[in-house]
Motif scaffolding. Structure first.
Motif, mmCIF file in Angstrom:
data_model
loop_
_atom_site.group_PDB
_atom_site.id
_atom_site.type_symbol
_atom_site.label_atom_id
_atom_site.label_comp_id
_atom_site.label_asym_id
_atom_site.label_seq_id
_atom_site.Cartn_x
_atom_site.Cartn_y
_atom_site.Cartn_z
ATOM 1 N N LEU A 164 -8.684 6.073 -5.269
ATOM 2 C CA LEU A 164 -8.755 7.120 -4.252
ATOM 3 C C LEU A 164 -9.455 8.357 -4.803
ATOM 4 C CD1 LEU A 164 -7.896 8.043 -1.418
ATOM 5 C CD2 LEU A 164 -5.725 8.807 -2.405
ATOM 6 N N GLY A 193 -8.655 -4.415 3.367
ATOM 7 C CA GLY A 193 -7.626 -5.238 2.729
ATOM 8 C C GLY A 193 -8.143 -5.685 1.382
ATOM 9 N N HIS A 194 -7.221 -6.003 0.498
ATOM 10 C CA HIS A 194 -7.627 -6.326 -0.861
ATOM 11 C C HIS A 194 -8.529 -7.556 -0.870
ATOM 12 C CE1 HIS A 194 -7.357 -6.369 -5.193
ATOM 13 N NE2 HIS A 194 -7.207 -7.687 -5.107
ATOM 14 N N THR A 237 2.083 4.507 5.548
ATOM 15 C CA THR A 237 0.863 4.741 4.790
ATOM 16 C C THR A 237 0.337 6.152 5.061
ATOM 17 O OG1 THR A 237 0.371 2.414 5.075
ATOM 18 C CG2 THR A 237 -1.439 3.825 4.363
ATOM 19 N N LYS A 264 -8.507 -2.531 9.771
ATOM 20 C CA LYS A 264 -7.765 -3.374 10.721
ATOM 21 C C LYS A 264 -6.750 -2.546 11.471
ATOM 22 C CE LYS A 264 -8.369 -7.907 8.813
ATOM 23 N NZ LYS A 264 -7.728 -9.129 8.363
ATOM 24 N N MET A 265 -7.038 -2.317 12.728
ATOM 25 C CA MET A 265 -6.104 -1.563 13.568
ATOM 26 C C MET A 265 -6.109 -2.191 14.948
ATOM 27 S SD MET A 265 -6.728 2.432 12.673
ATOM 28 C CE MET A 265 -8.479 2.339 12.926
ATOM 29 N N ASP A 293 2.350 6.296 -6.840
ATOM 30 C CA ASP A 293 1.235 7.053 -7.404
ATOM 31 C C ASP A 293 1.435 8.548 -7.223
ATOM 32 O OD1 ASP A 293 -0.103 4.971 -8.393
ATOM 33 O OD2 ASP A 293 -1.676 4.898 -6.864
ATOM 34 N N LYS A 344 -7.004 -1.850 -0.181
ATOM 35 C CA LYS A 344 -5.566 -1.707 -0.042
ATOM 36 C C LYS A 344 -4.923 -2.714 -0.966
ATOM 37 C CE LYS A 344 -3.864 -0.023 4.359
ATOM 38 N NZ LYS A 344 -3.412 -0.388 5.701
ATOM 39 N N PRO A 345 -3.867 -2.498 -1.678
ATOM 40 C CA PRO A 345 -3.156 -1.227 -1.772
ATOM 41 C C PRO A 345 -4.012 -0.160 -2.469
ATOM 42 C CG PRO A 345 -1.887 -3.058 -2.705
ATOM 43 C CD PRO A 345 -3.231 -3.563 -2.457
ATOM 44 N N VAL A 346 -3.942 1.027 -1.946
ATOM 45 C CA VAL A 346 -4.785 2.108 -2.458
ATOM 46 C C VAL A 346 -4.212 2.620 -3.776
ATOM 47 C CG1 VAL A 346 -5.687 4.389 -1.963
ATOM 48 C CG2 VAL A 346 -5.382 2.747 -0.112
ATOM 49 N N ARG A 347 -5.022 2.501 -4.817
ATOM 50 C CA ARG A 347 -4.572 3.046 -6.110
ATOM 51 C C ARG A 347 -5.076 4.482 -6.214
ATOM 52 N NH1 ARG A 347 -7.033 0.588 -10.209
ATOM 53 N NH2 ARG A 347 -8.559 -0.305 -8.787
ATOM 54 N N ARG A 348 -4.285 5.230 -6.958
ATOM 55 C CA ARG A 348 -4.592 6.651 -7.089
ATOM 56 C C ARG A 348 -5.999 6.856 -7.662
ATOM 57 N NH1 ARG A 348 -1.970 10.138 -11.677
ATOM 58 N NH2 ARG A 348 -1.102 8.091 -12.070
ATOM 59 N N GLU A 349 -6.300 6.066 -8.725
ATOM 60 C CA GLU A 349 -7.583 6.226 -9.396
ATOM 61 C C GLU A 349 -8.726 5.942 -8.440
ATOM 62 O OE1 GLU A 349 -5.308 3.816 -10.545
ATOM 63 O OE2 GLU A 349 -4.236 5.364 -11.684
ATOM 64 N N ASP A 394 -8.649 3.183 8.186
ATOM 65 C CA ASP A 394 -8.261 1.777 7.969
ATOM 66 C C ASP A 394 -9.200 0.935 8.827
ATOM 67 O OD1 ASP A 394 -6.941 -0.417 7.164
ATOM 68 O OD2 ASP A 394 -5.096 -0.066 8.334
ATOM 69 N N ASN A 408 0.826 -1.201 0.000
ATOM 70 C CA ASN A 408 0.000 0.000 0.000
ATOM 71 C C ASN A 408 0.865 1.257 0.000
ATOM 72 O OD1 ASN A 408 -2.424 1.479 0.209
ATOM 73 N ND2 ASN A 408 -2.024 1.737 2.401
#
Lengths: 675, 234
Positions: free
Chosen positions: B108, B80-81, B12, B53-54, A458, B101-106, B51, A451
């Protein structure tokens, strides 16, 4: 003095002794008799000579007084010639008071050397003296001739010494003959006697010789002619399962109690007996016979037992070696050993044992060399090599014995390669299951760095596309973070891979700290999400243990996940549960390297405490746990000579403690930072 | 826009600050749920990214607390993915959207723009559902967010549509968000419409929600198209 006789056999000893004693006695008797007889004879003859002289003196006194020579002469001739006396009496002559010879019986002139040869004292009654007369010798006896109180002359009678000597000689020959006869008779008698006495002993000797040559059946002692006894009458002879307790007092005291006394002993022994009468030799014969019988029985049992063990040795399903303690070479091996190890028997015998299993052999010999180990030593999972060089796992049982008078070890090796491999497979399967359980957590864990990387790249791409320039500080921050996160991801993957790797079959030196670090790095975040803290208290440096890191990880993983489950279970139904807490400790305790896992979960109820290591025992809901984890862990720990201890209090938590022997020789200074 | 990001992962968080700043937003950060709630109360940001899961208080709990305190706050959860169970659980708790997650720009950007539009819609009080007829089908246009409140409207729309045409098209705007209860109603409507012999297609739904519909098994009942113009019935 008697030493030269010691070499003689008993018969000759008897013979010699009897003979010697009788000889000595007869000699003494002979000497005594001879002395008595000879002196008696001489005295007697002297007395007779004296009587003759006195008779002449009495009858011739008047003739001496009158000096009637012819009468006197006639008288002494009469006296001398009287029958057999003439042989004894050699001469007679008469002297007057003045010593003048009045007459004599010599047919020749009076020998002058006789004159005054045997003078008679004034008052003496008699005088005897040995005198020489010409060529011969004679005992001259002189007695006085008296008339009233006055001495008127002396009468001399000469006794022939030759005659006396011949008489004594005759006597001597007689004695000699007598003694010889006695000797001959004694010789014969003592010979017969010695023979008679020593015959049984000779026979016993012959039988003993036979026995010592191992010729038990031909020994005639049991088949003495006077015996009405038959071998088949003794039940112990045909049934070696029923040893003759009669002779075996040692065994009777010990084992008989256990096996039930009466059935093992004949009510009356048909064989064992001792005759009341008889001399010592007869007693000896009886004892000897009993002894031979008992030896025969034991020989039968021994040979049967020998055959049994020989066949066990030969047909045993496991390889068995006999190894000499001193030379460390194989003395014997059974056919199974040839089969398993691939060597022929000829190759095995004389081979150094270390060639089969170098490490184990060294340990084994050291163990038996250190003091007397009376018990067998069992070593599990030892690596041995076949002829082809292929290693295999064996469980070895080594027992000290005496083999043909030499200290040796019996080594029995069970091939457990297949079992070890199966075991490894089972462990691998359980590990895969653990990996499955972990996968969600690991995925989450792996997602974090991905991530951050994704967002960083990005950000770079976005600013680039937007045509903006990135401040150098930010750029550096992003790039550093990205590479840090890549490292983090690959770290996770490495740990995962090492955990999932199939354990090879060889042990290594392991630092328990490394094991703890590997496992906790995989799971600690995941546990945090379950509100469980993992706290490490590691002793560094820690001595090494001999094990496999991979399998120990599995054990630790099992313990830690169990702890977590116990905590989770504890939380159920609680409004404000306390934070879960797992403490993993490594420490050294009395030469053992220890690893403990303590939780504050439910604890283990007392009644199931000793069941927790049983396979398929689980307190979890069906479908949640197989109940194999602790069983497998226990197996692994035992494989490395360790043990697992549990201390638990219901409601307060549990502590599992693993104890391993430290690796001898290893310094253990390795740092526990490797992940 | 002021955005509060709650994540226990410091790297993150850092990246979020950089990227959201670059997108022109003002960023507040918190490293745990508890801290996030404090910041939330103090700063009252209109949008919260959290998030799930913490350690300690997890994202679901944070979401519940935020919604309890201020219904209007838009909450986007980060999952999570592929963890759709948690995503759906969050949607049921009125989360407005979720990002994998993983957070992609698009993703987001999409989520942020959808949130912004929704806020605008809410502000304008625009109508969520519209029905118009195409030659071959009745089109139900969905705008803004579908929530429990839109249950009767949704049912009415389906009733009307199924009466006028055999084919029904669900046309979602790019910014549409659907909460858990609404998904259940939607699934119910689709099932009954199909039982009546209707064929249903849908268009224009964001990938995120299409995933949710996949998981709920709705996608198998309908054919999905990217845009309304693409929809063709065989």
């Amino acid at each position: 003095m008697l030493r030269p006789l010691a070499k003689l056999n008993l018969k000759n000893k008897f013979f010699t002794y009897i003979l010697a004693v009788i000889l000595i006695i007869s000699c003494v008797i002979a000497l005594l008799a001879r002395w008595i007889l000879v002196s008696g004879l001489t005295q007697e003859l002297e007395l007779r000579g004296t009587a003759v002289a006195q008779s002449v003196a009495a009858r011739g006194a008047s003739f001496i007084l009158e000096e009637n020579i012819p009468e006197l002469l006639g008288l002494i001739f009469d006296e001398k010639q009287l029958r057999e006396r003439k042989l004894l009496v050699d001469y007679i002559y008469v002297e007057n008071v003045d010593g003048l010879v009045l007459c004599h019986t010599f047919t020749r002139p009076f020998p002058p050397q006789l004159q005054g040869a045997n003078p008679l004292g004034e008052t003496a009654q008699k005088s005897v003296r040995l005198v020489r007369v010409g060529q011969q010798e004679a005992y001259d006896i002189a007695v006085p001739a008296r008339e009233g109180l006055y001495r008127i002359g002396t009468v001399h009678v000469g006794l022939s010494k030759e005659h006396i000597d011949s008489l004594v000689g005759k006597l001597r020959v007689m004695f000699l003959g007598f003694i010889s006869a006695i000797i001959i008779i004694t010789f014969y008698v003592s010979h017969r006697l010695a023979n008679y006495i020593s015959l049984p002993v000779v026979r016993l000797t012959k039988i003993s010789d036979d026995l010592s040559r191992g010729n038990f059946d031909s020994a005639g002692i049991l088949d003495l002619p006077d015996d009405e006894w038959k071998m088949s009458d003794c039940p112990a002879f045909s049934d070696s399962d029923m040893p003759c307790w009669h002779f075996d007092d040692q065994m009777r005291s010990g084992r008989l109690q256990q096996e039930g006394a009466s059935q093992r002993r004949c009510r009356t022994c048909v064989f064992y007996r001792k005759r009341e009468g008889g001399d010592e030799v007869a007693q000896l014969t009886d004892s000897f016979r009993n002894m031979v019988w008992s030896i025969r029985l034991y020989r039968r049992r021994l040979s049967e037992s020998e055959n049994t063990y020989r066949s066990l040795f030969n047909s045993g399903p496991d390889p068995i070696f006999v190894v000499d303690c001193n030379t460390q070479r194989v003395l014997d091996a059974n056919p199974r050993a040839e089969e398993v190890y691939g060597f022929s028997r000829a190759e095995l015998v004389g081979m150094e044992f270390a060639r089969l299993g170098p490490v184990h052999a060294r340990e084994c010999f050291r163990q038996f060399a250190d003091g007397d180990v009376a018990d067998c030593v069992r070593t599990p999972r030892v690596i041995h090599h076949r002829k082809s060089g292929v290693p295999m796992f064996v469980n070895v049982n080594a027992c000290p014995i005496s083999y043909r008078g030499r200290p040796a070890i019996i080594v029995a090796a069970t091939d457990v390669t297949e079992m070890v491999e199966k075991d490894a497979q089972l462990i691998q399967a359980s590990k895969m299951k653990s990996l499955g359980e972990m996968s969600a957590g690991v995925a989450h864990e792996l997602n974090q760095p991905l991530n951050a990387i994704r967002m960083g790249s990005d950000f770079l791409a976005m600013t680039l596309e937007g045509g903006q320039s990135i401040p150098p500080g930010q750029f550096h921050q992003v790039v550093t973070e990205i590479s840090a996160q890549v490292d983090r991801a690959s770290g996770i993957i490495n740990t995962l891979r090492s955990f999932g790797r199939k354990a090879d079959l060889f042990d290594e030196d392991v630092n328990l700290n490394d094991t703890v670090q590997s496992v906790t790095s995989l799971i600690h975040r995941q546990f945090l999400l379950h509100q469980v803290d993992i706290k490490l208290e590691l002793t560094d440096p820690l001595p090494m243990v001999t094990a496999q890191d991979n399998r120990l990880q599995q054990v630790l993983f099992n313990l830690v996940t169990n702890a977590r489950d116990a905590i989770t279970e504890c939380r159920q139904g609680q409004e404000h549960p306390p934070r879960g807490r797992i403490v993993v400790r490594t420490f050294v305790e009395r030469d053992k390297v220890c690893l403990s896992v303590t939780d504050n979960g439910t604890g283990i109820p007392k009644d199931v405490m000793d069941k927790v290591f049983e396979p398929f025992f689980t307190t979890k809901v069906t479908g949640e746990g197989m109940g194999l984890g602790l069983a497998i862990s226990y197996g692994i720990v035992r494989d490395y000579n360790g043990d697992i201890g549990i201390r638990s209090k219901e409601g307060e938590g549990t502590t599992f403690t693993l104890r391993f022997p430290r690796t001898p020789g290893a310094t253990g200074e390795a740092q526990g930072g490797k992940v | 826009m002021r955005i509060l990001v709650i994540d226990d992962e410091l790297p993150t968080l850092k990246m979020f600050v950089l990227i959201l700043n670059a997108m022109g937003h003002e960023v507040l950060t918190a490293e745990s749920g508890e801290q996030g709630l404090e910041v939330m109360r103090a700063e009252k940001p209109p949008l919260v990214l959290t998030d799930i899961k913490m350690p300690g208080m997890d994202g679901i709990e944070v979401l519940r607390k935020i919604k309890e305190e201020n219904q209007a706050t838009e909450v986007i959860v980060i999952t999570g993915h592929g963890d759709m169970d948690l995503a759906i659980k969050a949607l049921n708790l009125d989360a407005t959207d979720f990002i994998n997650k993983p957070v992609r720009r698009e993703a987001l950007q999409g989520a942020l723009s959808r949130a912004e539009e929704r806020m605008q819609l809410k502000h304008d009080k625009a109508v969520a559902l519209n029905i118009f007829l195409r030659e071959d089908a009745a089109v139900i246009a969905v705008r803004g967010s579908l929530s429990t409140a839109s249950e009767s409207a949704l049912k009415d729309a389906f009733r009307h549509a199924s009466r006028s045409r055999v084919n029904i098209i669900l046309d979602f705007a790019e910014n549409t968000s659907i909460n858990g209860a609404a998904i259940a109603v939607l699934a119910d409507c689709i099932r009954s419409a199909r039982a009546d012999g209707c064929r249903i297609a849908m268009a224009g739904l964001s990938d995120n929600f299409r995933q949710v519909l996949d998981v709920m098994g709705i996608s198998r009942q309908v054919t999905a198209f990217r845009r309304l113009e693409d929809v063709v019935f065989p």
